[in-house]
Design an enzyme around this catalytic site. Structure first.
Site, PDB file in Angstrom:
ATOM      1  N   CYS A 120      -0.255  16.822 -69.715  1.00 31.63           N
ATOM      2  CA  CYS A 120      -0.030  17.860 -68.986  1.00 31.63           C
ATOM      3  C   CYS A 120      -0.666  17.715 -67.774  1.00 31.63           C
ATOM      4  O   CYS A 120       0.015  16.534 -66.693  1.00 31.63           O
ATOM      5  CB  CYS A 120      -0.920  18.962 -69.898  1.00 31.63           C
ATOM      6  SG  CYS A 120      -0.840  20.398 -69.081  1.00 31.63           S
ATOM      7  N   ASP A 169      10.846  21.447 -73.014  1.00 36.32           N
ATOM      8  CA  ASP A 169       9.818  22.245 -71.895  1.00 36.32           C
ATOM      9  C   ASP A 169       9.751  23.251 -70.950  1.00 36.32           C
ATOM     10  O   ASP A 169      10.453  22.768 -70.001  1.00 36.32           O
ATOM     11  CB  ASP A 169       8.585  20.848 -71.325  1.00 36.32           C
ATOM     12  CG  ASP A 169       7.464  20.972 -70.387  1.00 36.32           C
ATOM     13  OD1 ASP A 169       6.995  21.812 -70.118  1.00 36.32           O
ATOM     14  OD2 ASP A 169       6.757  20.036 -70.297  1.00 36.32           O
ATOM     15  N   HIS A 196       6.607  21.118 -74.166  1.00 32.67           N
ATOM     16  CA  HIS A 196       5.828  20.762 -73.491  1.00 32.67           C
ATOM     17  C   HIS A 196       3.582  20.288 -74.808  1.00 32.67           C
ATOM     18  O   HIS A 196       4.006  21.139 -75.769  1.00 32.67           O
ATOM     19  CB  HIS A 196       4.846  21.560 -72.394  1.00 32.67           C
ATOM     20  CG  HIS A 196       4.031  21.178 -71.563  1.00 32.67           C
ATOM     21  ND1 HIS A 196       4.418  20.259 -70.344  1.00 32.67           N
ATOM     22  CD2 HIS A 196       2.792  21.320 -71.628  1.00 32.67           C
ATOM     23  CE1 HIS A 196       3.120  20.135 -69.780  1.00 32.67           C
ATOM     24  NE2 HIS A 196       2.458  21.015 -69.977  1.00 32.67           N
TER      25      HIS A 196
END
Length: 227
Positions: A120, A169, A196
């Site tokens: 991330c 994502d 994600h």
């Protein structure tokens, strides 16, 4: 398996890092860079996993300059809190948190070659680290938020990079991943049929198959470049 120690950056700032030691002589070292949720139980378990694979694993707290002791979960409120902390770190004067990552890399170097893996926001920091830090031998960003923007994609990595992204994502559009891949033919890019955060088994977006495949590719990549 692990414990927290204090590291000191070049500017004298002291911050904690979770360190997990392998059972035998390390094959090398891996710096593990957190998401926007702190060095929480998931990131500690990731570090433990790399230690179990034979590496010295070091997970520095990249929030410590703006708030110490952050350990968030994955609720909507946790997301908002983590995003605010990430924004505050991003607004620090350069080199900001990169000097903390440099200190972690230098500490990890006692075990041999050093790779860096991040998730991330940590994936974005890993991409920056690949172009700016010294002492790295490999970099693996997972769904690095922002790293496919034109500004970040303009960076030139100094070390081999393996990048993992999810096709579903909503933070990182597939067309931006494709543009990034075109701009960086030297980077090994993999897209997974996943969202994600697919590596995190504490999130609803966890995808066991994608996580396992990405981990296998990551360990192969690290064996090749780190040891």
């Amino acid at each position: 398996m692990g414990q927290f120690i204090d590291l000191t950056a070049k500017d004298g700032f002291s911050f904690p890092a979770y360190v997990a030691e392998p059972a035998g002589t390390p094959k090398g070292a891996i710096v593990v860079v957190q998401e926007i949720f702190g060095v929480n139980s998931h990131i500690r378990s990731v570090a433990d996993g790399y230690a179990a694979a034979g590496y010295l694993a070091v997970a520095p707290s990249t929030f410590h300059r703006v708030k110490p002791g952050v350990e968030l979960g994955y609720t909507e409120d946790d997301m908002k809190a983590g995003f605010a902390l990430k924004t505050a770190v991003e607004e620090l004067p350069a080199p900001g948190v990169l000097q903390d990552l440099q200190a972690a890399v230098e500490y990890a170097g006692r075990a041999g070659k050093v790779g860096i893996v991040g998730y991330c926001w940590g994936g974005l920091l890993v991409w920056r680290a690949a172009s700016e830090l010294n002492g790295l031998s490999a970099a693996v960003p997972y769904y690095g938020g922002g790293m496919t923007t034109p500004e970040e994609a303009a960076r030139q990595p100094k070390v081999p990079v393996l990048a993992h992204f999810g096709e579903r994502d909503h933070w990182i559009p597939v067309d931006s991943v494709q543009a990034f891949e075109k701009a960086h033919p030297e980077v090994e890019v993999h897209l997974y049929a996943a969202d994600h955060g697919f590596n995190c088994d504490q999130r609803g977006s966890y995808n066991a198959g994608a996580a396992a495949t990405a981990k296998e590719r990551t360990l192969d990549f690290l064996r090749k470049h780190v040891g």
